[in-house]
Scaffold this motif. Structure first.
Motif: not given
Ligand code: CUA
Length: 324
Positions: A198-223
């Motif tokens: 039923t909700a096949h078309a309502l199943m998406a996700f966001d993708v953000r491509v960022v610099s390594r530094a920004e990625f490290n900061q984001w991942l540290a936050g996720q932990y």
């Protein structure tokens, strides 16, 4: 008539760019695929013009040709020419496969993605660390190959970020894999490319491509564990979350909520969207999602909490939104 034509042209061309277009490649594999696409469209256009030209010529030509000439034309144009063109395109496509199919080098970032009706469970598997789980959002470092391990928790889904690369099916009880190499920073969108209900078309996700530094900061936050409620309304929201059954399905690290059925909500307030890229992430939309879940996403496993008083739904929405 002219206006309809112009609108149709704008509509068809608007598919060529944007956050979810295979024709606006921002990844290595997507670039190969777009090039192959342009070669195929270009070749097909030339052949089409040639055939239409020959057909027009034969309709209006009064001249009678000898059988030998027509025979050569039919065999040449009907058998030899297509064989050469199709073989050429096939070889061109096949020589891309080893590179597109190769795994990311050892030591690359590994991300596990599971398709679930109708959202995405995402785990970052860093060497020597516990996996960190989130949902419906990928943040990726630019110019680094990433190895995706894909599976499904229920039916067949298909993982596809058109701007970054090709698609691959996700099966229950079996693992598939995909390597992606994002080449440009930016915001993209991933979708499910296999009808899954039923909700096949309502199943998406966001993708953000960022610099390594920004990625490290984001991942540290996720932990990090979830942030404590910032004010009295959010504190009431947290209490409702823990007492009204939400925590049976959802986890919020740092609290008693440790459900595993639904998306991990530890940092849900930091995501670009909610409900698998369906609604903007703000207090009003959280409120709307809580009380109208089945109308927004028919078939969603989450029950609709329309028995909540408006001030209760509001407190819950405020609590979730501040989980950054
Ligand atoms: Cu999942 Cu379509």
């Amino acid at each position: 008539m002219r206006r309809i034509g112009a609108n149709l042209l704008i509509l068809s061309l608007s598919g060529c760019r944007g956050a979810q277009s295979a024709l606006a490649p921002a990844g290595e594999a997507a670039e190969h695929i777009a090039t192959l696409y342009y070669w195929m469209v270009g070749s097909a256009t030339v052949i089409w013009l040639l055939v239409i030209g020959l057909a027009t010529f034969s309709i209006f030509s009064k001249k009678v040709y000898q059988r030998r000439v027509t025979g050569t034309l039919v065999i040449g144009g009907g058998a030899v020419f297509p064989t050469l063109i199709l073989t050429g395109l096939l070889c061109y496509g096949l020589q891309m496969l080893p590179e597109l199919n190769s795994p990311a080098p050892a030591g690359s970032l590994v991300i596990e993605v599971s398709g679930v009706r109708w959202w995405w469970r995402i785990r970052y598997l860093e060497q020597g660390r516990e996996p960190v789980e989130l949902a419906n959002e990928l943040v990726l470092p630019v110019n680094e190959p990433i190895e995706f391990k894909l599976n499904s928790e229920d039916v067949i889904h298909s993982f596809w970020i058109p701007s970054l690369g090709g698609k691959i099916d996700m099966f229950p009880g079996r693992r598939t894999r995909l390597k992606l190499l994002p080449l440009r920073e930016g915001n993209y969108r991933g979708v499910c490319a296999e009808y899954c209900g039923t909700a096949h078309a309502l199943m998406a996700f966001d993708v953000r491509v960022v610099s390594r530094a920004e990625f490290n900061q984001w991942l540290a936050g996720q932990y990090q564990s979830a942030r404590e409620p910032l004010d009295d309304i959010s504190r009431r929201g947290q209490h409702l979350f823990l007492s009204r059954g939400c925590s049976a399905c959802h986890a919020i690290r740092g609290t008693r909520a440790d459900g595993v059925v639904g998306p991990d909500l530890t940092h849900v307030g930091s995501r670009a969207t909610i409900a698998a890229s369906l609604l903007p992430n703000n207090v009003e939309q959280f409120h709307y999602w809580l009380v109208a879940t089945s109308e927004i996403k028919p078939g969603a496993e989450m029950p609709q909490f329309d028995m909540l008083e408006p001030d209760e739904a509001d407190a819950l929405a405020r609590y979730l939104r501040q989980l950054k």
